[in-house]
Design an enzyme around this catalytic site. Structure first.
Site, PDB file in Angstrom:
ATOM      1  N   GLN A  35       0.825  -1.205   0.000  1.00 26.10           N
ATOM      2  CA  GLN A  35       0.000   0.000   0.000  1.00 26.10           C
ATOM      3  C   GLN A  35       0.866   1.264   0.000  1.00 26.10           C
ATOM      4  OE1 GLN A  35      -3.266  -0.662   2.555  1.00 26.10           O
ATOM      5  NE2 GLN A  35      -4.074   1.392   2.424  1.00 26.10           N
TER       6      GLN A  35
ATOM      7  N   SER B 158       4.126  -6.597   2.751  1.00 24.64           N
ATOM      8  CA  SER B 158       2.768  -6.539   3.311  1.00 24.64           C
ATOM      9  C   SER B 158       1.733  -7.063   2.304  1.00 24.64           C
ATOM     10  CB  SER B 158       2.454  -5.101   3.762  1.00 24.64           C
ATOM     11  OG  SER B 158       1.255  -5.046   4.480  1.00 24.64           O
ATOM     12  N   LEU B 159       0.874  -6.193   1.787  1.00 23.35           N
ATOM     13  CA  LEU B 159      -0.107  -6.576   0.761  1.00 23.35           C
ATOM     14  C   LEU B 159       0.571  -7.316  -0.399  1.00 23.35           C
ATOM     15  CD1 LEU B 159      -2.714  -6.175  -1.095  1.00 23.35           C
ATOM     16  CD2 LEU B 159      -1.695  -3.988  -1.673  1.00 23.35           C
TER      17      LEU B 159
ATOM     18  N   ARG C 229      -9.333  -8.674   2.959  1.00 23.80           N
ATOM     19  CA  ARG C 229      -8.292  -8.121   3.841  1.00 23.80           C
ATOM     20  C   ARG C 229      -8.466  -6.604   3.967  1.00 23.80           C
ATOM     21  NH1 ARG C 229      -2.927  -5.908   3.140  1.00 23.80           N
ATOM     22  NH2 ARG C 229      -1.383  -6.774   4.601  1.00 23.80           N
TER      23      ARG C 229
ATOM     24  N   HIS D  55      -0.124  -3.998  11.000  1.00 19.85           N
ATOM     25  CA  HIS D  55       0.950  -4.846  11.540  1.00 19.85           C
ATOM     26  C   HIS D  55       1.203  -4.599  13.027  1.00 19.85           C
ATOM     27  CE1 HIS D  55       1.606  -6.332   7.536  1.00 19.85           C
ATOM     28  NE2 HIS D  55       1.619  -5.084   7.110  1.00 19.85           N
TER      29      HIS D  55
ATOM     30  N   GLN E 262       0.480 -12.473   9.466  1.00 23.71           N
ATOM     31  CA  GLN E 262       1.066 -11.248   8.909  1.00 23.71           C
ATOM     32  C   GLN E 262       0.414  -9.948   9.385  1.00 23.71           C
ATOM     33  OE1 GLN E 262       0.207  -9.076   5.526  1.00 23.71           O
ATOM     34  NE2 GLN E 262       1.841  -9.966   4.306  1.00 23.71           N
TER      35      GLN E 262
END
Length: 299
Positions: A18, A96-97, A121, A203, A252
């Site tokens: 992102q 991440s993503l 998500r 996170h 995650q």
């Protein structure tokens, strides 16, 4: 400098998260490839709205909505990989993503299944952010251990969330926790501490409701044996085993993104070049900060 054995060329492909979005993203893929157009149209159908209209001609504000941003970056990255003639990974990782994009690239997840998970998500994270107003901040010029100690000493939720590269770490937590940590980190000698324009504490433990929601969806999704290892955010280690990949993907959302360690481990394991797949060049810059002699490129 990291020492590693160079026996043959090993290509690492990395996928952004992102923040890499821009208006007009993916338009060339839609217009220049029949397969690309087909995949984008399939995505519009799955999501139930024309995400392509927002990606190609929307406003920055529209593109910033979490329910749009995450699928948009995923689509740009994955369709770029799937329509490329020279996409041949020896190892993959995503920030991440971007880990979901990496899992389509190494054939662990089908395009349609991964897009559904990314959409779920995004919505689950949005919900968690609304339930618990929270934030993130970038810390520049301090050792990781110093940042961790400062966060641990604060009596609020605040944790190290993104280990981006040496000297650049993002913290995440409650508004009060991040605010207190920012002050203490400046006192500890940080060069700069910058609040980030994000929807919430990604996170961090505050993402637990989103993790639970996503865990159920991941468990119900079909995962296949990958064609090459994926280096996952939670432990920066290569995974080929479906059960391990699933467990790490579930963990995650509430765990830190260990990007510095991921890049180091990929290099130790033989990566001779890193190619960024998707919008922006952020990951190429981070790779260079870990190992300045490493060859980087954009797909």
């Amino acid at each position: 400098m990291i020492t590693y054995q160079k026996t043959k060329e090993m290509k690492a492909y990395v996928f952004p998260g992102q923040g890499a979005q821009f208006v007009g993203m993916g338009k060339d893929l839609y217009e220049g490839s029949e397969k690309g157009k087909e995949l984008f149209e399939k995505a519009n159908e799955i999501l139930g709205f024309r995400i392509t209209d927002i990606m190609f001609e929307g406003t920055e504000e529209e593109l910033k909505q979490t329910k749009v941003t995450q699928p948009a970056i995923f689509l740009h990255s994955v369709i770029l990989a799937l329509t490329s003639d020279d996409f041949a990974p020896d190892m993959v990782a995503g920030h991440s993503l971007g880990e979901f994009s990496a899992l389509v690239a190494n054939k662990t997840l089908a395009f349609e299944d991964a897009l559904k998970l990314v959409s779920q998500r995004a919505l689950a994270m949005q919900k968690a952010c609304e339930a618990n107003p929270s934030t993130m901040a970038a810390v520049l010029g301090l050792e990781d251990e110093v940042v961790e100690k400062v966060c641990e000493a604060i009596n609020e939720v605040v944790v190290a969330a993104n280990y981006n590269c040496p000297g650049q770490l993002v913290i995440s937590g409650s508004n009060a926790g991040v605010e207190q940590a920012m002050e203490k980190l400046k006192e500890a000698g940080a060069k700069r501490v910058l609040p980030l324009a994000v929807g919430g504490a990604f996170h961090s433990p505050l993402m637990e409701p989103a993790r639970e929601e996503l865990a159920k969806a991941i468990e119900e999704t079909n995962f296949s044996e990958p064609i090459c290892p994926v280096y996952q955010n939670v432990n920066a280690a290569p995974a080929n085993d479906v059960a391990t990949i699933k467990a790490n993907l579930i963990a995650q959302l509430t765990s830190p993104v260990r990007w510095t360690q991921t890049v180091k481990n990929m290099i130790i394991d033989g990566a001779t070049s890193f190619t960024e797949v998707g919008p922006g060049k952020v990951l190429q810059g981070l790779v260079k900060k870990v190992e300045r002699k490493m060859e980087v490129a954009q797909l």
